[in-house]
Design an enzyme around this catalytic site. Sequence first.
Site, PDB file in Angstrom:
ATOM      1  N   GLU A 110       0.828  -1.215   0.000  1.00 46.03           N
ATOM      2  CA  GLU A 110       0.000   0.000   0.000  1.00 46.03           C
ATOM      3  C   GLU A 110       0.859   1.260   0.000  1.00 46.03           C
ATOM      4  O   GLU A 110       0.596   2.187  -0.748  1.00 46.03           O
ATOM      5  CB  GLU A 110      -0.870   0.050   1.265  1.00 46.03           C
ATOM      6  CG  GLU A 110      -2.058  -0.859   1.251  1.00 46.03           C
ATOM      7  CD  GLU A 110      -2.888  -0.697   2.532  1.00 46.03           C
ATOM      8  OE1 GLU A 110      -2.719   0.296   3.260  1.00 46.03           O
ATOM      9  OE2 GLU A 110      -3.694  -1.593   2.803  1.00 46.03           O
TER      10      GLU A 110
ATOM     11  N   ARG B 292      -0.873  32.376 -19.687  1.00 47.82           N
ATOM     12  CA  ARG B 292      -1.432  33.487 -18.903  1.00 47.82           C
ATOM     13  C   ARG B 292      -0.446  34.651 -18.850  1.00 47.82           C
ATOM     14  O   ARG B 292       0.703  34.472 -18.439  1.00 47.82           O
ATOM     15  CB  ARG B 292      -1.733  33.001 -17.479  1.00 47.82           C
ATOM     16  CG  ARG B 292      -2.212  34.066 -16.525  1.00 47.82           C
ATOM     17  CD  ARG B 292      -3.619  34.484 -16.825  1.00 47.82           C
ATOM     18  NE  ARG B 292      -4.117  35.422 -15.826  1.00 47.82           N
ATOM     19  CZ  ARG B 292      -5.228  36.137 -15.998  1.00 47.82           C
ATOM     20  NH1 ARG B 292      -5.950  36.010 -17.103  1.00 47.82           N
ATOM     21  NH2 ARG B 292      -5.622  36.964 -15.053  1.00 47.82           N
TER      22      ARG B 292
ATOM     23  N   GLN C 205      10.084  34.852 -11.754  1.00 48.93           N
ATOM     24  CA  GLN C 205      10.849  33.812 -11.033  1.00 48.93           C
ATOM     25  C   GLN C 205      10.023  33.159  -9.921  1.00 48.93           C
ATOM     26  O   GLN C 205      10.140  31.958  -9.669  1.00 48.93           O
ATOM     27  CB  GLN C 205      12.095  34.459 -10.444  1.00 48.93           C
ATOM     28  CG  GLN C 205      13.166  33.468 -10.099  1.00 48.93           C
ATOM     29  CD  GLN C 205      14.391  34.169  -9.550  1.00 48.93           C
ATOM     30  OE1 GLN C 205      14.337  34.743  -8.463  1.00 48.93           O
ATOM     31  NE2 GLN C 205      15.468  34.145 -10.299  1.00 48.93           N
TER      32      GLN C 205
END
Length: 382
Positions: A245, A271, A282
């Site tokens: 798991e 964008r 940055q």
Amino acid sequence: MDFAWTREQLILKESIIAFAREQLNDRVIERDRAGEFDREAWDRCAAFGLPGLTIPVEYGGQGYDPLTAMLALEGLGYGCTDNGLVFVLNNHLWSCAISILDFGTEAQKQRYLPPMCRGELIGGQVLTEPESGSAAFTMRTTAARDGDAYVLNGTKTFLTNAPIGDVFIVYARTDEVRGVQEGFSAFIVTRDLPGLSLTKEWEKSGLRTAPMGQLTFDNCRVPAERLLGAEGMGYSVFQSTIEWERSFFFASQVGVMERLLDRSIDYAQQRRQGGKPIGSFQAISHKLVDMKLRIELAKLLLYKIGWLKREGRLAFLEASLAKLFISESHVQASLDAIQIHGARGYMTEYEIERELRDAVAGTLYAGTSEIQREIIAGLLGL
Ligand SMILES: Cc1cc2nc3c(=O)[nH]c(=O)nc-3n(C[C@H](O)[C@H](O)[C@H](O)COP(=O)(O)OP(=O)(O)OC[C@H]3O[C@@H](n4cnc5c(N)ncnc54)[C@H](O)[C@@H]3O)c2cc1C
């Protein structure tokens, strides 16, 4: 050390990504809102062979080796935006089917694994109780031998797949005197047994398309041949299962992190603010670099486990390290993706805020982050 994937492995990953995009991502926003599991998508996963990914061919599975399975799960996480569906699948495979494969008798494997690989039976793990979470082996559920059966009494909770599952690995105390190593046993319990009932369905913050419930055992007679491993082997079964798991669940999360990174890079290039793409700032580009770095580190941790498992070796420390790092990196990647997308990242229709809700669960199940740090500290001799 050879880090190259074969052509077949890469084709498998690509085909899973394409399959997931085309066939698993329908109405995820609506189903997340409604907390609805997509049974038809599950059936399509079954037709594709996903519920039996690493189960040997003789029991109806695909028989992939652990490393190939990790790559396949990465592809699934990348292509499938329904993280709840992937969680159902991971629970079925790594918390249930693999335990039957590792500890089951030949008759048990023949009986349960083929229908589980065909997706006709969904599996789950039944361990946690209202009073025992992290300290799971302080559980109160008992299994008392009575003739040809064990009689189970107790309540188990926060169980993934309980409302939709058919086969559960259930842990119970079989000896009041013996300690953790010998006092508990694991059972294969099917939901048709009298005395077993679903007593609650939980509504939760994330992974909402993966149903979760509570099961109550009220003098539930489990035939003795359903014992998984010998009596008193419950803790050993659990220790083995949890290793699978803590690593394989998180392979798909690495795929999700890659999806978030690619979407975020794309958005940062498109964008524009103040006349410049936001990726040229940055503050944004460094977030993307850190996202990439965490993905690469996560892969190294995972692939080492895949290699250890393929060699039949233990990976207990490595599994805790991977679980801790990947689950926390997944939360951070989701936060970063939201921040990069600005207000859109917070809006339901952009399907990024859901990633954060889904990611948080990974720091809780299969042992919380605090417990992983405790385990690792212990293995460091502290
Ligand atoms: C999405 C999801 C799916 C799950 N699926 C299943 C499932 O299928 N089957 C199943 O059996 N269970 C399942 N669980 C339950 C899960 O395993 C438990 O929630 C988990 O083990 C923590 O137990 P708890 O919630 O009782 O928290 P607690 O153990 O009460 O812990 C509460 C807080 O205390 C901290 N804490 C506890 N003990 C220590 C310690 N010794 N040292 C330091 N800090 C500690 C924890 O880290 C946590 O922050 C699931 C849980 C979630 C969230």
